[in-house]
Write an enzyme that holds these catalytic residues in place. Structure first.
Site, mmCIF file in Angstrom:
data_model
loop_
_atom_site.group_PDB
_atom_site.id
_atom_site.type_symbol
_atom_site.label_atom_id
_atom_site.label_comp_id
_atom_site.label_asym_id
_atom_site.label_seq_id
_atom_site.Cartn_x
_atom_site.Cartn_y
_atom_site.Cartn_z
ATOM 1 N N HIS A 24 -5.519 -3.975 -2.134
ATOM 2 C CA HIS A 24 -5.256 -3.000 -3.192
ATOM 3 C C HIS A 24 -5.177 -3.633 -4.582
ATOM 4 O O HIS A 24 -4.790 -2.969 -5.540
ATOM 5 C CB HIS A 24 -3.957 -2.247 -2.889
ATOM 6 C CG HIS A 24 -4.054 -1.372 -1.680
ATOM 7 N ND1 HIS A 24 -4.589 -0.111 -1.704
ATOM 8 C CD2 HIS A 24 -3.708 -1.604 -0.384
ATOM 9 C CE1 HIS A 24 -4.556 0.426 -0.491
ATOM 10 N NE2 HIS A 24 -4.028 -0.465 0.323
ATOM 11 N N SER A 57 0.790 -1.233 0.000
ATOM 12 C CA SER A 57 0.000 0.000 0.000
ATOM 13 C C SER A 57 0.819 1.278 0.000
ATOM 14 O O SER A 57 0.300 2.336 -0.369
ATOM 15 C CB SER A 57 -0.935 0.006 1.218
ATOM 16 O OG SER A 57 -0.190 -0.037 2.424
ATOM 17 N N LYS A 113 -11.496 -0.050 -1.160
ATOM 18 C CA LYS A 113 -10.524 0.518 -2.092
ATOM 19 C C LYS A 113 -11.195 0.646 -3.458
ATOM 20 O O LYS A 113 -12.005 1.537 -3.669
ATOM 21 C CB LYS A 113 -9.266 -0.366 -2.139
ATOM 22 C CG LYS A 113 -8.671 -0.661 -0.756
ATOM 23 C CD LYS A 113 -8.281 0.590 0.006
ATOM 24 C CE LYS A 113 -7.505 0.289 1.276
ATOM 25 N NZ LYS A 113 -8.261 -0.403 2.337
#
Length: 317
Positions: free
Chosen positions: A134, A106, A165
């Protein structure tokens, strides 16, 4: 959920994610942090050993600590070091061993080599858990994540991810075998002893997963924006590390410089977070640029111009 029962919206979300991910079953948690803590502390215990990438998210670290398993950290994405650690411990006493990694990191924006991790896990009889927070909606031909990207979906025991996300909603999930999910329902304390997602949130998250599944043009636009923007930021002279995803770090160095850079950008209408220790190592404070499918070329060019001007004024390029 165990006290008051399930709502249809939550069951439908879990079924949708399981079908999308090609998994036997799925369990939804209230947050990504709670998912990692609950899964790891539920599956592993004091008689186990966990091998963990040094740059894994804090929620993974906390889950390992709570599990009381032996905690072994290997250098970031260093497969030779990981194999050396696995070799050193092949004859020591343990109940089970596991390798846990983020798929997309991240703060650096790079990708774990899941194909190599899976190969090592098979060679040395380890479970594999991957945090796809992610990567969901971003990597893989169908947006299923890094496991799909590397073609190892059927070789990963535990796939965790978040809905906050790319999905733009809230909550998290764990995908795996029916036995794993049934076990977590009865063992994961962060699932058992907390409030479930509100049905409106569950319904919006399900719709987001369906959009990821059914609208690949959004992902194509995301990657076109990402490739253009990363090349342009690098050409300006900024250090973007080994980023290969829509998370593009701009390493500044000192925390004060990162905060000032972020503040100056916000004054220009650009929101970019300044990330600094302890989230990243001392001396590597950075801006975390995150590209979206909805960014226009005009948005990106405007941001590049401001990065160039402010970077020069702060003597960063």
């Amino acid at each position: 959920r165990l006290v008051c029962g399930n709502l249809a919206a939550i069951r439908e979300l879990e079924e949708t994610i399981a079908r999308f991910k090609g998994a036997e079953s799925c369990l939804v948690f209230s947050t990504g942090y709670m998912a990692n803590v609950g899964i790891i502390a539920g599956v592993f215990g004091r008689d186990d050993t966990i091998f963990c990438d040094r740059l894994n998210h804090a929620s993974i670290i906390d889950g390992i600590i709570l599990s009381q398993a032996k905690f072994k950290r290997y250098p970031h994405n260093d497969m030779e070091a990981l194999e050396e650690m696995l070799l050193l411990r092949t004859t020591t006493g343990f109940r089970r061993r596991g390798i846990i990694t983020d798929s997309v990191f991240s703060m650096d924006g790079d990708i774990a080599p899941l194909d190599k991790i899976v190969a090592l896990a098979q060679k040395y009889d380890c479970l594999v858990m991957v945090d796809e927070a992610h990567a969901l909606g971003v990597l893989g031909h169908n947006g299923r994540g890094a496991a799909e990207h590397f073609g190892v979906e059927d070789k990963i025991d535990i796939q965790m991810g978040t809905l906050s996300k790319a999905a733009g909603s809230f909550g998290a999930y764990c995908c795996g075998s029916k036995e794993l999910i049934e076990f977590l329902v009865n063992k994961a304390r962060s699932f058992i002893y907390t409030t479930a997602l509100p049905p409106a949130v569950a319904a919006s998250a399900r719709k987001a997963v369906e959009i990821i599944r059914d609208e690949p043009a959004l992902r194509q636009k995301l990657w076109a924006n990402t490739d253009y923007f990363r090349r342009a930021v690098t050409a300006l002279g900024f250090n973007t590390l080994a980023s290969s995803t829509p998370i593009i770090p701009v390493v500044v160095g000192e925390s004060s410089a990162a905060v000032e850079f972020s503040r100056r950008l916000l004054e220009e209408g650009i929101f970019v977070s300044a990330v600094r220790p302890p989230t990243v190592p001392a001396g590597t404070a950075r801006l975390r640029l995150t590209v979206m499918a909805t960014h226009t070329r005009q948005d990106l060019e405007y941001t590049l111009e401001k990065l160039k001007i402010i970077g020069k004024e702060l003597a960063l390029v």
